[in-house]
Scaffold this active site. Structure first.
Site, short mmCIF file in Angstrom:
data_model
loop_
_atom_site.label_atom_id
_atom_site.label_comp_id
_atom_site.label_asym_id
_atom_site.label_seq_id
_atom_site.Cartn_x
_atom_site.Cartn_y
_atom_site.Cartn_z
N TYR A 109 -23.16 11.44 -6.96
CA TYR A 109 -23.44 11.29 -5.53
C TYR A 109 -22.43 12.02 -4.65
O TYR A 109 -22.80 12.61 -3.64
CB TYR A 109 -23.63 9.82 -5.15
N GLU A 156 -23.57 14.84 -2.00
CA GLU A 156 -23.35 14.58 -0.57
C GLU A 156 -22.59 15.74 0.07
O GLU A 156 -22.97 16.22 1.15
CB GLU A 156 -22.58 13.26 -0.40
N ARG A 204 -27.50 11.67 -12.61
CA ARG A 204 -27.69 10.95 -13.87
C ARG A 204 -27.64 9.44 -13.59
O ARG A 204 -26.82 8.96 -12.80
CB ARG A 204 -26.56 11.33 -14.83
N HIS A 228 -46.63 0.07 11.95
CA HIS A 228 -47.15 1.42 12.11
C HIS A 228 -46.69 2.02 13.44
O HIS A 228 -46.63 1.30 14.43
CB HIS A 228 -48.69 1.34 12.09
N CYS A 261 -16.11 6.63 1.92
CA CYS A 261 -17.36 6.33 2.63
C CYS A 261 -17.34 6.68 4.12
O CYS A 261 -18.26 7.31 4.63
CB CYS A 261 -17.68 4.83 2.56
N LYS A 290 -16.71 10.45 5.08
CA LYS A 290 -17.87 11.17 4.54
C LYS A 290 -19.10 10.96 5.42
O LYS A 290 -19.80 11.91 5.77
CB LYS A 290 -18.16 10.67 3.13
N TYR A 308 -7.14 -2.19 10.30
CA TYR A 308 -7.01 -2.87 9.00
C TYR A 308 -5.65 -3.54 8.88
O TYR A 308 -5.54 -4.69 8.47
CB TYR A 308 -7.20 -1.86 7.85
N GLU A 336 0.87 -1.19 0.00
CA GLU A 336 0.00 0.00 0.00
C GLU A 336 0.90 1.23 0.00
O GLU A 336 1.75 1.38 0.88
CB GLU A 336 -0.92 -0.02 1.22
N GLU A 361 -43.89 1.75 6.07
CA GLU A 361 -45.16 1.01 5.87
C GLU A 361 -45.79 1.35 4.52
O GLU A 361 -46.57 0.57 3.97
CB GLU A 361 -46.14 1.24 7.03
N ALA A 401 4.09 -0.19 -5.41
CA ALA A 401 4.56 -1.37 -6.15
C ALA A 401 4.06 -1.28 -7.59
O ALA A 401 2.94 -0.84 -7.82
CB ALA A 401 4.01 -2.64 -5.49
N CYS A 435 -12.14 4.07 0.77
CA CYS A 435 -13.34 4.00 1.61
C CYS A 435 -13.06 4.45 3.04
O CYS A 435 -13.76 5.29 3.59
CB CYS A 435 -13.89 2.57 1.58
C1 FAD Z 1 -15.77 10.67 -1.37
C2 FAD Z 1 -16.13 9.23 -1.63
C3 FAD Z 1 -17.22 8.69 -1.01
C4 FAD Z 1 -17.57 7.36 -1.22
N1 FAD Z 1 -18.67 6.86 -0.59
C5 FAD Z 1 -19.01 5.57 -0.79
C6 FAD Z 1 -20.14 5.03 -0.10
O1 FAD Z 1 -20.83 5.72 0.65
N2 FAD Z 1 -20.41 3.73 -0.30
C7 FAD Z 1 -19.66 2.92 -1.12
O2 FAD Z 1 -19.95 1.72 -1.25
N3 FAD Z 1 -18.60 3.42 -1.79
C8 FAD Z 1 -18.26 4.72 -1.64
N4 FAD Z 1 -17.16 5.22 -2.29
C9 FAD Z 1 -16.42 4.35 -3.24
C10 FAD Z 1 -15.45 3.42 -2.50
O3 FAD Z 1 -14.59 4.19 -1.69
C11 FAD Z 1 -14.66 2.60 -3.50
O4 FAD Z 1 -15.55 1.93 -4.36
C12 FAD Z 1 -13.77 1.56 -2.81
O5 FAD Z 1 -12.88 2.17 -1.92
C13 FAD Z 1 -13.01 0.77 -3.86
O6 FAD Z 1 -12.13 -0.13 -3.23
P1 FAD Z 1 -10.82 -0.63 -3.99
O7 FAD Z 1 -10.22 -1.70 -3.12
O8 FAD Z 1 -11.13 -0.97 -5.38
O9 FAD Z 1 -9.85 0.64 -4.06
P2 FAD Z 1 -9.37 1.69 -2.99
O10 FAD Z 1 -10.16 1.61 -1.74
O11 FAD Z 1 -9.30 2.98 -3.70
O12 FAD Z 1 -7.91 1.18 -2.62
C14 FAD Z 1 -6.86 1.23 -3.54
C15 FAD Z 1 -5.57 1.41 -2.76
O13 FAD Z 1 -4.47 1.14 -3.62
C16 FAD Z 1 -3.42 2.03 -3.29
N5 FAD Z 1 -2.52 2.07 -4.45
C17 FAD Z 1 -2.78 2.57 -5.69
N6 FAD Z 1 -1.74 2.34 -6.51
C18 FAD Z 1 -0.80 1.68 -5.77
C19 FAD Z 1 0.51 1.16 -6.07
N7 FAD Z 1 1.01 1.24 -7.29
N8 FAD Z 1 1.19 0.55 -5.07
C20 FAD Z 1 0.67 0.45 -3.82
N9 FAD Z 1 -0.55 0.92 -3.49
C21 FAD Z 1 -1.28 1.52 -4.46
C22 FAD Z 1 -4.13 3.33 -2.99
O14 FAD Z 1 -3.33 4.18 -2.19
C23 FAD Z 1 -5.37 2.83 -2.25
O15 FAD Z 1 -5.17 2.80 -0.87
C24 FAD Z 1 -16.77 6.56 -2.09
C25 FAD Z 1 -15.66 7.10 -2.72
C26 FAD Z 1 -15.34 8.42 -2.51
C27 FAD Z 1 -14.14 9.00 -3.20
#
Ligand code: FAD
Length: 461
Positions: free
Chosen positions: A179, A183, A206, A438, A48, A51, A99, A35, A443, A115, A43
Site C-alpha cells: 500500500y 499510494e 499481495r 440514490h 498516515c 501521507k 500530542y 520518545e 447504492e 530509552a 502515523c
Molecule cells: C508511509 C506510511 C503510511 C501509513 N499509512 C497508514 C494509514 O493510512 N492508516 C493506518 O492505519 N496506518 C498507516 N500506517 C501505519 C501506522 O503509521 C502504524 O501502524 C502506527 O504508527 C503504529 O503505531 P505504534 O505506536 O506501534 O508505533 P509508531 O507510531 O511507529 O511509534 C513508535 C515510536 O517509538 C519511538 N521509539 C522507537 N524506539 C525508541 C526508543 N528506544 N526510545 C524512545 N522512543 C523510541 C519512535 O521514534 C516512534 O515515534 C502508515 C505507515 C507508514 C510508514
C-alpha cells in the site's frame, strides 16, 4: 525510598504508546513515556497523516481536468511542492505539540530521549540516567526495511525521506507493490511526475482480493503509471543529476529519485530485550505477546507495530488502550483482530473489510460472489476513463456477508461504515432489505441481486 520510580514506563510516543500512557495515567498510575524522535510517532510524523495530506494535494490535478466537462474553464494551473511541504510540516508540528500537551495533561511525564531496557524493571535513558518501573510497555513501532543490500542502496530513499524532498521529482522509480508503494506512486503521478513501479511479485497488493488487485493495477496504468512486475532493482547508479536503476530483467530506468517501499521491520534493535527476558515471535520477527499483549517477561507488555500483528494505527491505539485497562483499570480487555477495515489511498482508492474471495473459499463450502464494475456518474461529463469495483463475498450457507471490497472514490469512507455491518454479522438479506440512497455509488452495495459467481464445494465422501 519507593521500590519503583514509576508504575509504568512506556518506550515510544507513537499512536499506541501515547494512548496507553494517557489511559494508564487516567486510571491513577504514575506514568513516564520516552520518545527518541518526535511525539506522535510514525502515523503523525511520517505516516498516515502527512501521507493523506499529500494524497489530498495530488487529487487537485484530476479535479481541475474534470471540471472542464462540467462547464468550468480552468486557467493554466501550477503546483509548488515546497509550499505543500512547508504547510504540511506546520500541521504536523501542530499535531506533535497537541500530542505532547494531551499526554502531559493526563499527568504522565514526557521524556524526549531514547530509552532501552537494562533488565525487566530498569530503563536506561540516553542521558545516562536509569529509572525503575513496575511495568514496562514497549511501543517502539517499526521502520522501513530496504531488503537486500544491493549496490547503490545508499542512494535509495524510504517513506521517511519522501516527506522532506526539496523538489518534486520529475521522474521517480518506486520499488514495492504494497500500500505504501502504490499510494506514493499515485501521489507523484497526481503531481505530474513520470512514475514507474517495480515489484518482484506477479501483481501488486499481495494479500488483497484478486479482483481488487487486477482492478487497481488497470486503473493505475490508465493514469499513466508504468507497473513492472516479476523483477527487482538490482543496482542503482548515481549521476550528477539523476539515477539509473538496473533491473533484474536486464533493463534499466533513469529517474530523479529512487524510493523503496518493500516492507517494514519491528523497531527492536539495541532495546535490551534479551537482558529483560523478552522473547521474539519466530514467525514474524516482532515481540511475542499473548492476547493481552503481555510478553514472556511478566511485567513487560508490547503493542503496535513492534509486535508485527496488524500494522495499522487504530490497531496500535486499541491495543494500547486495552493494555492500560487490563493492567491499571481492573478490567481485562482483549483486542479483536478480526474484520479490521482497511484502505489503500491510491487513486482510485481501495476500501476493504473481511475475507477475500480466496480466503472465503478456504473457509466455507458455499460462497456466493456479488460483483459490479461501472463507470461512476462523475466520470461521464468529465470524460474520464475510469471504472469502480464493488464486490461482496457471502457465506452461502449462513447468507452472512463476510467480505466487502471497493475500488473507487470514497471507498475508504464507505468501508469504515460497512465494517459495522460485517462486525454485526449482517446477511446479504439485510443488505437487500436496506433501501438504496440514490444517486450514489454506494447504492450498488444494496442493489446487487444476482450472484456473479457461486462456488459450492461437494461434501467429502
Ligand atoms: C508511509 C506510511 C503510511 C501509513 N499509512 C497508514 C494509514 O493510512 N492508516 C493506518 O492505519 N496506518 C498507516 N500506517 C501505519 C501506522 O503509521 C502504524 O501502524 C502506527 O504508527 C503504529 O503505531 P505504534 O505506536 O506501534 O508505533 P509508531 O507510531 O511507529 O511509534 C513508535 C515510536 O517509538 C519511538 N521509539 C522507537 N524506539 C525508541 C526508543 N528506544 N526510545 C524512545 N522512543 C523510541 C519512535 O521514534 C516512534 O515515534 C502508515 C505507515 C507508514 C510508514
Amino acid at each position: 525510598m519507593a521500590e519503583f520510580d514509576t508504575d509504568l514506563f512506556v518506550i515510544g510516543g507513537g499512536s499506541g504508546g501515547v494512548r496507553a500512557a494517557r489511559i494508564a495515567a487516567n486510571h491513577g498510575a504514575r506514568v513516564t513515556i520516552a520518545e527518541e524522535y518526535r511525539m506522535g510517532g510514525t502515523c503523525v510524523i511520517r505516516g498516515c497523516v502527512p501521507k493523506k495530506l499529500l494524497v489530498y494535494a495530488s487529487h487537485f490535478h484530476q479535479e481541475f481536468e474534470d471540471a472542464t466537462g462540467f462547464g468550468w474553464s480552468v486557467p493554466p494551473v501550477t503546483f509548488d511542492w515546497p509550499t505543500l511541504i512547508a504547510n504540511k510540516d506546520r500541521e504536523i508540528a501542530r499535531l506533535e505539540a497537541a500530542y505532547t500537551a494531551n499526554v502531559e495533561k493526563s499527568g504522565a511525564r514526557v521524556l524526549k530521549v531514547r530509552a532501552v531496557l537494562e533488565d525487566a524493571h530498569t530503563i536506561r535513558l540516553a542521558s545516562g540516567e536509569t529509572l525503575r518501573s513496575k511495568y514496562v510497555l514497549i511501543a517502539t513501532g517499526g521502520a522501513p526495511n530496504h531488503g537486500a543490500a544491493i549496490p547503490g542502496i545508499e542512494h535509495v530513499i524510504s517513506s521517511n525521506e519522501v516527506f522532506h524532498l526539496p523538489h518534486l521529482p520529475r521522474r521517480i522509480l518506486i520499488q514495492g507493490g504494497g500500500y505504501i508503494a502504490l499510494e506514493f506512486a499515485c501521489i507523484f503521478a497526481g503531481f505530474g511526475s513520470d512514475v514507474t513501479v517495480v515489484y518482484r511479485g506477479d501483481n501488486v497488493l499481495r494479500g488483497f482480493d484478486e479482483d481488487v488487485r487486477t482492478h487497481v493495477r488497470g486503473e493505475m496504468e490508465k493514469r499513466g503509471i508504468t507497473i513492472l512486475t516479476g523483477c527487482t532493482v538490482a543496482k542503482v547508479d548515481k549521476h550528477a543529476k539523476d539515477f539509473t536503476s538496473h533491473l533484474s530483467n536486464g533493463s534499466s530506468i533513469a529517474s530523479d529519485q529512487v524510493m523503496f517501499a518493500v516492507g517494514r521491520h519491528p523497531n527492536i534493535r539495541g532495546l535490551g530485550l534479551d537482558k529483560a527476558g523478552v522473547a521474539l515471535n519466530p514467525e514474524n520477527g516482532g515481540i511475542s505477546v499473548d492476547a493481552f499483549s503481555k510478553t514472556s517477561a511478566p511485567n513487560i507488555y508490547a503493542i503496535g507495530d513492534v509486535t508485527h500483528r496488524v500494522n495499522l494505527t487504530p490497531v496500535a491505539i486499541r491495543e494500547g488502550h486495552a493494555f492500560a485497562d487490563t493492567v491499571f483499570g481492573k478490567r481485562e480487555v482483549r483486542v479483536d483482530h478480526a474484520d479490521i477495515p482497511t484502505a489503500v489511498f491510491c487513486q482510485p482508492e481501495v476500501g476493504t473489510v473481511g475475507l477475500t474471495e480466496d480466503q472465503a473459499l478456504a473457509q466455507f463450502s458455499h460462497v456466493d460472489i456479488f460483483k459490479a464494475t461501472f463507470r461512476p456518474m462523475k466520470a461521464t461529463l468529465a470524460g474520464r476513463d475510469t471504472r469502480m469495483l464493488m464486490k461482496l463475498v457471502v457465506d452461502g450457507s449462513s447468507d452472512r456477508v463476510v467480505g466487502c471490497h471497493i475500488v473507487g472514490d470514497g471507498a475508504a469512507e464507505m468501508v469504515q461504515i460497512l465494517g459495522i455491518a460485517v462486525k454485526l454479522k449482517a446477511t446479504k438479506a439485510d443488505f437487500d432489505a436496506t433501501m438504496a440512497l440514490h444517486p450514489t455509488a454506494a447504492e450498488e452495495l444494496v442493489t446487487m441481486r444476482t450472484p456473479t459467481a457461486r462456488h459450492v464445494r461437494a461434501a467429502a465422501e
